[in-house]
Design a protein around this motif. Sequence first.
Motif, mmCIF file in Angstrom:
data_model
loop_
_atom_site.group_PDB
_atom_site.id
_atom_site.type_symbol
_atom_site.label_atom_id
_atom_site.label_comp_id
_atom_site.label_asym_id
_atom_site.label_seq_id
_atom_site.Cartn_x
_atom_site.Cartn_y
_atom_site.Cartn_z
ATOM 1 N N GLY A 11 0.805 -1.214 0.000
ATOM 2 C CA GLY A 11 0.000 0.000 0.000
ATOM 3 C C GLY A 11 0.834 1.257 0.000
ATOM 4 O O GLY A 11 0.303 2.365 0.094
ATOM 5 N N GLY A 12 2.157 1.108 -0.132
ATOM 6 C CA GLY A 12 3.045 2.255 -0.002
ATOM 7 C C GLY A 12 3.047 3.212 -1.173
ATOM 8 O O GLY A 12 3.702 4.260 -1.107
ATOM 9 N N SER A 13 2.334 2.901 -2.253
ATOM 10 C CA SER A 13 2.310 3.821 -3.391
ATOM 11 C C SER A 13 1.629 5.138 -3.036
ATOM 12 O O SER A 13 2.018 6.199 -3.540
ATOM 13 N N ASP A 14 0.603 5.097 -2.188
ATOM 14 C CA ASP A 14 -0.020 6.347 -1.719
ATOM 15 C C ASP A 14 1.016 7.207 -1.001
ATOM 16 O O ASP A 14 1.087 8.425 -1.198
ATOM 17 N N THR A 15 1.817 6.561 -0.157
ATOM 18 C CA THR A 15 2.852 7.279 0.584
ATOM 19 C C THR A 15 3.879 7.867 -0.376
ATOM 20 O O THR A 15 4.335 9.004 -0.210
ATOM 21 N N SER A 16 4.267 7.098 -1.400
ATOM 22 C CA SER A 16 5.205 7.607 -2.397
ATOM 23 C C SER A 16 4.682 8.888 -3.025
ATOM 24 O O SER A 16 5.424 9.871 -3.194
ATOM 25 N N ALA A 17 3.399 8.888 -3.386
ATOM 26 C CA ALA A 17 2.823 10.057 -4.050
ATOM 27 C C ALA A 17 2.907 11.300 -3.179
ATOM 28 O O ALA A 17 3.259 12.392 -3.654
#
Length: 362
Positions: free
Chosen positions: A209-215
């Motif tokens: 789920g870390g793609s939200d954090t990346s953004a």
Amino acid sequence: MQRPWIVLKFGGTSVASAERWAVIAARARELLPSSRVWIVASALAGVSDKLEQAVREALAGRAPEALAWIVERHRALAGELGVDRARYEPVAEVLADVERRLEGVRLAEEAPPRLVARIMAAGELASTRLGLAALAGQGVAARWVDARELLASESHPGDPAESRFLSARVAPRHDPAPAEVVAGGADIVLTQGFIARTPGGDTCLLGRGGSDTSATLFAALLGAAEVEIWTDVPGMFTTDPRAVPSARLIRRLGYREAQELAASGAKVLHPGCLASVAWAGIPLGIRCTPHPELEGTRIEAAIEDHPVVTAVTCRKSVALVTISTVAMWEAPGFLARAFAPFAEQGISIDLVATSESAVSVT
């Protein structure tokens, strides 16, 4: 005056078909006259799960059958997008590298976290290589950027390898200069979610789920005007609309409320993503890829005109532990001793309630 960046994040289901890439291209074109666009993409839906399965199969000494599914999934989407062999070659190289690394796991019967991170990163690397061709097919010129050039994790002495490589933490910072260098003056950038680099330069992951954090980390880095998280639902609701059909879409939320909802079971956003935009004061919008015309939910600085109860969430498989003893009465350090075993076992504590002679945690 330079045009501001808008960060767009698209999850696995939002990058898994030609129809969805058409939505991505249309949104980029819509924003271009007044903004520059920084696109963050996840792996194709199901690919990260299959990569984990492939590692397990290789560890068991078997040829990873899941890899064949991954290769076919990317080939099928390339065919749907009309991507020719030359443009598909970078995708094939990423998948061939995964095959070699999995063979090493099978032969050695070992998969250290450092190697697992490198294998798992292939999902985002392949999807964005394919996405670059997809955007070109839509007449949208974008520059491909490796997220590991810009996002570096923090590590502390004693951190276990699993934490350093598979659930790394990246602190938000505002430093647009290096991002501008790798962007090379492009109006549209395409990069990966989920992946970063360690202080030593190795690949690491931000956790599932870390793609939200990346953004949101990219938004803070760039000083973006806004972040849009594109997913398969219109936004955050007053409760789960699958369980309660009369649930209403929440149009506006403060950062703190949104973070509490995400951490308490609202799965629209990863709970860790909101810290960066709150730190930078950047608004975040949740948008629906299947229905781009919908307004969605907007998350920004605290708002005053909201109800006392914003929403009701539900989490399953939660354990409640209560420690009750008169020994904690006026005993300095008791809570530190009580919480130490949780830390030793790697168990995260969500909620805490204390009284004179008892402490309860979930």
